[in-house]
Design an enzyme around this catalytic site. Structure first.
Site, short mmCIF file in Angstrom:
data_model
loop_
_atom_site.label_atom_id
_atom_site.label_comp_id
_atom_site.label_asym_id
_atom_site.label_seq_id
_atom_site.Cartn_x
_atom_site.Cartn_y
_atom_site.Cartn_z
N ASP A 540 0.85 -1.19 0.00
CA ASP A 540 0.00 0.00 0.00
C ASP A 540 0.88 1.24 0.00
O ASP A 540 1.07 1.91 1.02
CB ASP A 540 -0.93 -0.01 1.21
CG ASP A 540 -1.92 1.15 1.19
OD1 ASP A 540 -2.11 1.74 0.11
OD2 ASP A 540 -2.50 1.46 2.25
N GLU A 549 -1.88 0.48 -8.19
CA GLU A 549 -2.52 1.44 -9.09
C GLU A 549 -4.02 1.15 -9.13
O GLU A 549 -4.50 0.10 -8.69
CB GLU A 549 -1.93 1.34 -10.50
CG GLU A 549 -2.35 2.49 -11.41
CD GLU A 549 -1.53 2.57 -12.69
OE1 GLU A 549 -1.60 3.61 -13.37
OE2 GLU A 549 -0.82 1.60 -13.02
#
Length: 576
Positions: A540, A549
């Protein structure tokens, strides 16, 4: 039952590290009252009891026994199952496991997946490129309009006698594709299709769903308004003289970590391609039949889409294998283009999908003949480069081609997933094969769910829809990482997506409703992940474009899956 559990709570829950919450993997958005309710605790521990407590931990409402230890095929993780499906009382609860701790709080409620359904669809609003996001609709994520794209240049690779290099075109609108600020027709194709398919399959649900976008007060369903925002842009990418479609609208190179529209670098339309042209042909044909019912709300749109679809098909007939090869183009033309390629070297599946949509809409023989030539191509769970199954979905949904083999092929694919479910450590279809963990693995999970809902709609066999719900549980927290992968949902969700607006806007929470890519052992971004096993290879971190993404084609099957489960909750007996 309600048993006072103060002493149990003290024994089981206090003085344990917060990380214990991540060891208890469950759908953080919650459960339907009459539906299955599974959680999985990771790590070696002896079997024994578990408890479901009220959120304030004052009372026990359910007691059960952990299942046997199961080893994962996708990492060294081991799990034990906590099944509390018999708990049907609405409320907010935590799961307590002696020696481990308590889970994040979760609700049991009717319409359990509606918050995720609304968030995933509204996520597209935040990706709109050239309109201001007003505080009334965007809240703290308000911003000025991004790239206007009213003066886009024809790149040398796209030039012809009528539109030479440097010709200025207008191509406004559309969604930013992913974490970057460019717009790609190929990826838009499967994304718009999936939103329109959700409407076709679950029309009564979407006719009344409102997400709080500027168009919510009009007479079009919000899901059609959102799809239309990007479809209108796709139509601007078609050359009106010959019907061919430019592959993408892009900067020469990716923007930095700046706000939308902060840069004034030139933007280009780049080479026409067969894949992009067939994608537009398919989506425009699909839109023509849907918007035909909304002539008053969108006058002339259906006819325009039909003409665009036929013109695109005719261009592709004349240019059947114009493939997008960015490296080859950069050896011939300047400036070099280094943004996303979406290159597809095999377009037979695009031919099939476009033919299916055009035949379903027009009933013209030429399209029937084209799809029959390709109907036996192998099918797999779709992605932007593999769209054969999209044509199957359309033919089976509409009955345009009565071929039992189509249904049999789809059900064999679905059965393969359902049959593998019982052997996975988190009892989800996702992870049945290590090959599920690729770039955009969470979209694999969502597209598997879409396939399973299609199988349910063909058979009304609950096992397919419940397996789809298992995969939705996976995306919302029932996975080896413990993350809820949808921004703004759950208690332990993705916070730092590779998404330029979320990084540059100065707002701590990221733009909500966006699905992170998910575990990807390829780790092409070369970020240090901490874990390299397939189901744990997630970071993360905004730098992790290979696992964190967001993308329009990943959100689309999430929209379909959340909305489909919501639409079917009563048919499936999930809500009383």
């Amino acid at each position: 039952m309600r048993i006072h559990c103060f002493h149990v709570m003290l024994a089981c829950c206090l003085s344990l590290p917060a990380a214990a919450q991540e060891r208890i993997a469950l759908n953080q958005d919650g459960f339907y009252p009459a539906g299955p309710k599974l959680a999985f605790v990771t790590g070696h521990l002896p079997g024994g009891p578990f408890y479901v407590l009220t959120e304030n931990r004052a009372d026990t409402v359910f007691k059960g026994t952990l299942g046997p230890e199961t080893a994962s095929r996708n990492s060294s993780t081991v799990t034990r199952r906590a099944d509390f499906s018999a708990l049907r009382q609405a409320g907010r609860y935590v799961l307590s496991i002696p020696g481990v701790g308590v889970s994040y709080a979760f609700p049991v409620r009717a319409h359990a997946m509606e918050p995720a359904s609304i968030a995933a669809l509204k996520g597209y609003y935040y990706l709109r490129s050239n309109m201001p996001l007003e505080v009334a609709y965007a809240g703290p994520w308000q911003r000025p309009a991004g790239h206007p794209d009213t003066a886009v240049l024809v790149h040398a690779s796209a030039a012809d006698a009528r539109r030479p290099e440097g010709t200025v075109l207008a191509s406004p609108g559309g969604w930013y594709d992913a974490g970057d600020y460019n717009k790609y027709v190929v990826n838009s194709g499967i994304s718009v299709y999936t939103l329109l398919a959700a409407y076709e399959d679950f029309k009564p649900y979407y006719d009344t769903l409102r997400t709080g976008i500027p168009e919510s007060s009009n007479h079009l369903p919000d899901i059609l308004d959102e799809a239309l925002y990007n479809l209108r842009w796709m139509l601007t990418m078609q050359d009106p003289q010959d019907g061919g479609v430019y592959h993408k609208l892009t900067n020469a190179a990716f923007d930095g970590w700046v706000k939308p529209g902060a840069t004034t670098l030139p933007r280009y339309v780049v080479q026409k391609s067969t894949a992009a042209t067939l994608d537009l042909a398919a989506v425009a044909a699909q839109a023509a039949r849907i918007f035909g019912a909304f002539e008053k709300e969108a006058p002339g749109l259906a006819d325009s889409c039909r003409r665009a679809a036929i013109a695109a098909w005719n261009w592709a007939q004349a240019h059947p294998a114009v493939l997008y090869d960015q490296d080859a183009l950069n050896k011939r033309f300047a400036p070099p283009i280094s943004t996303g390629t979406y290159g597809d070297n095999h377009v037979e599946d695009e031919w099939f999908w476009a033919a299916c949509e055009l035949y379903t809409t027009t009933k013209e023989k030429v399209y029937r003949q084209a799809l029959e030539k390709r109907i036996s191509l192998p099918v797999s769970v779709p992605d932007w480069g593999h769209v054969q199954l999209l044509g199957y979905y359309t033919l089976l949904r509409t009955g345009a081609v009565g071929r039992p083999a189509l249904k049999d092929s789809l059900l064999r694919l679905a059965d393969g997933y359902v049959n593998a479910l019982q052997h996975t450590a988190f009892a989800t279809v996702m992870g049945g094969s290590t090959k599920d963990f690729v770039w955009g693995s969470n979209a694999v999970a969502a597209n598997q769910g879409m396939l399973l809902l299609a199988a349910y709609r063909l058979t009304h066999a609950p096992r397919y829809a419940l397996a789809a719900l298992d995969n939705l549980d996976y995306l919302l927290g029932r996975n080896a990482t413990g993350y809820c992968f949808v921004t703004g949902q759950g208690s332990f969700a993705t916070m730092h997506p590779h998404h330029r607006p979320s990084v540059s806007d100065g707002v701590v929470p990221p733009v909500p409703g966006l699905l992170a890519g998910g575990p990807n052992p390829g780790m092409q971004d070369h970020v240090h992940y901490g874990h390299t096993a397939p189901e744990l290879a997630y970071m993360d971190d905004a730098a992790s474009y290979a696992s964190n993404e967001i993308a329009i084609n990943w959100n689309a099957p999430l929209v379909y899956l959340c909305g489909g489960i919501e639409a079917l909750q009563r048919d499936l007996g999930l809500a009383r």
